[in-house]
Enzyme design. Structure first.
Site, PDB file in Angstrom:
ATOM      1  N   CYS A  43       1.127  -1.095   0.018  1.00 29.63           N
ATOM      2  CA  CYS A  43       0.005  -0.033   0.122  1.00 29.63           C
ATOM      3  C   CYS A  43       0.977   1.251   0.011  1.00 29.63           C
ATOM      4  CB  CYS A  43      -0.896   0.088   1.166  1.00 29.63           C
ATOM      5  SG  CYS A  43      -2.200   1.474   1.188  1.00 29.63           S
ATOM      6  N   CYS A  45      -6.257  -3.239   7.494  1.00 31.41           N
ATOM      7  CA  CYS A  45      -7.436  -2.414   7.229  1.00 31.41           C
ATOM      8  C   CYS A  45      -8.650  -3.215   6.866  1.00 31.41           C
ATOM      9  CB  CYS A  45      -7.227  -1.091   6.701  1.00 31.41           C
ATOM     10  SG  CYS A  45      -6.568  -1.253   5.028  1.00 31.41           S
TER      11      CYS A  45
END
Length: 361
Positions: A104, A200
């Site tokens: 990410c 997440c």
């Protein structure tokens, strides 16, 4: 400095909020943004992410309002799904244990967000990461944070020179306690907000259920075996296990057993004693070097094979354009394919790569 402008990635947490405040005080033109990375449909019924939620967006927006700066929500759902979530699922199906935060950072926070900043005519991106960027001899270096307990360089080894040249990390010289104090001085409501600990998009920690839901594929039960191939019992699908795992095996063998290997093609999970988890070295792919263009011959360094591990003395050899071999001074436990190996020279990050396999002398 007043002409310099920066897009600050704001998660709604205290770190990124303080990063924005500090840059504003330093004279930068600051714009806040929160990345919208996925919808609740990706999480499953009844689940809520521990970050990137609507409440996090509101927290970030309130901080920006208090600072008097603009705030935008950037829709990166498609990029995140393709570059991070899909990569995560495919890696697990191959029998690896990936680190999606590293992916990410490289693809979204310092990739897509940096591109968006350029489109907006802004000079830099900034985040609340605990790390330092310094320029030395015409090259940008990534260095450990002053707060060793919070140092996040392990997750940032894949940043390029072009990305580092346009990135600011204002928290690198601060401790977490100092950051919270600054947040309280500014009256931020998130000054005491806790840190997110989970991946997440898998807030409940059930990676197997997420992968099956995301891919539409079912990973069926298979055999637990020992290193000689003897069947010990049944497991719930190889994607639900990782190297070194002891808890949650749901099998009684009369002694402590650990996951020592996985074979996705045969759908087997090998169990053994703790002593079977130690390796003398590793091979890795996707090498990204920060401190130099290439490793010239065997290079003495320290390495981390997981974020939570202590650094271990080792010798690294670049074996190809983007491949690496590392030999440890002392055997290391649970060298896990899919995780990162990051190379350090004192405070400086030399670079890193993705572990392919453990090797023995």
């Amino acid at each position: 400095m007043a002409d310099n402008s920066v897009l600050v990635g704001m998660s709604g947490g205290v770190d990124s909020s303080v990063a924005a405040a500090l840059l504003l005080e330093q004279g930068y033109g600051v714009t806040g943004c929160t990345m919208h990375l996925f919808g609740n449909d990706a999480l499953g019924v009844g689940q809520e992410s521990t970050c990137c939620s609507l409440s996090d967006v509101e927290d970030a927006r309130r901080v920006c309002w208090k600072l008097g700066i603009a705030h935008y929500v950037l829709n990166f759902k498609e990029q995140f799904r393709r570059e991070v979530m899909q990569d995560f699922a495919e890696s697990y199906l191959r029998g690896e244990t990936p680190n999606p935060c590293i992916r990410c950072n490289g693809e979204l926070k310092f990739g897509a967000m940096l591109h968006r900043a350029a489109e907006l005519g802004l000079d830099y991106v900034a985040t609340g990461h605990y790390a330092r960027i310094e320029k030395a001899g015409g090259r940008y270096l990534l260095k450990k944070a002053a707060d060793g307990q919070k140092d996040q360089t392990y997750f940032l080894y894949n940043l390029t020179q072009a990305q580092l040249a346009h990135t600011l990390m204002p928290l690198g010289g601060l401790t977490k306690e100092e950051v919270r104090q600054i947040a309280e001085q500014h009256g931020f409501l998130n000054a005491k907000k806790g840190d997110s600990q989970d991946i997440c998009f898998v807030p409940d920690g059930d990676y197997g259920a997420f992968i099956e839901r995301f891919t539409g594929q079912t990973c069926p039960p298979g055999d637990f075996i020992d290193r000689d191939g003897n069947v010990l019992g049944r497991h719930r699908g190889h994607i639900r296990y990782t190297l070194g795992q002891r808890k949650g095996l749901e099998i009684a063998l009369g002694q402590r057993a650990y996951v020592t290997a996985k074979d996705p093609e045969r759908n087997t999970v090998t169990l053994g004693g703790n002593e079977e988890l130690f390796s003398d070295g590793l091979e890795a792919r996707g090498l990204n070097l920060i401190a130099c263009d290439r490793l010239d011959g065997p290079t003495r360094c320290t390495v981390k094979i997981r974020h939570s591990r202590q650094e271990a003395p080792a010798t690294a050899v670049q074996t190809g354009e983007r491949t690496l071999e590392v030999r440890f001074d002392q055997p290391q436990r649970a060298v896990t394919p899919g995780q990162a190996v990051v190379l350090y020279s004192d405070e400086v990050v030399l670079g890193g790569a993705t572990i392919d396999r453990a090797i023995q002398r």
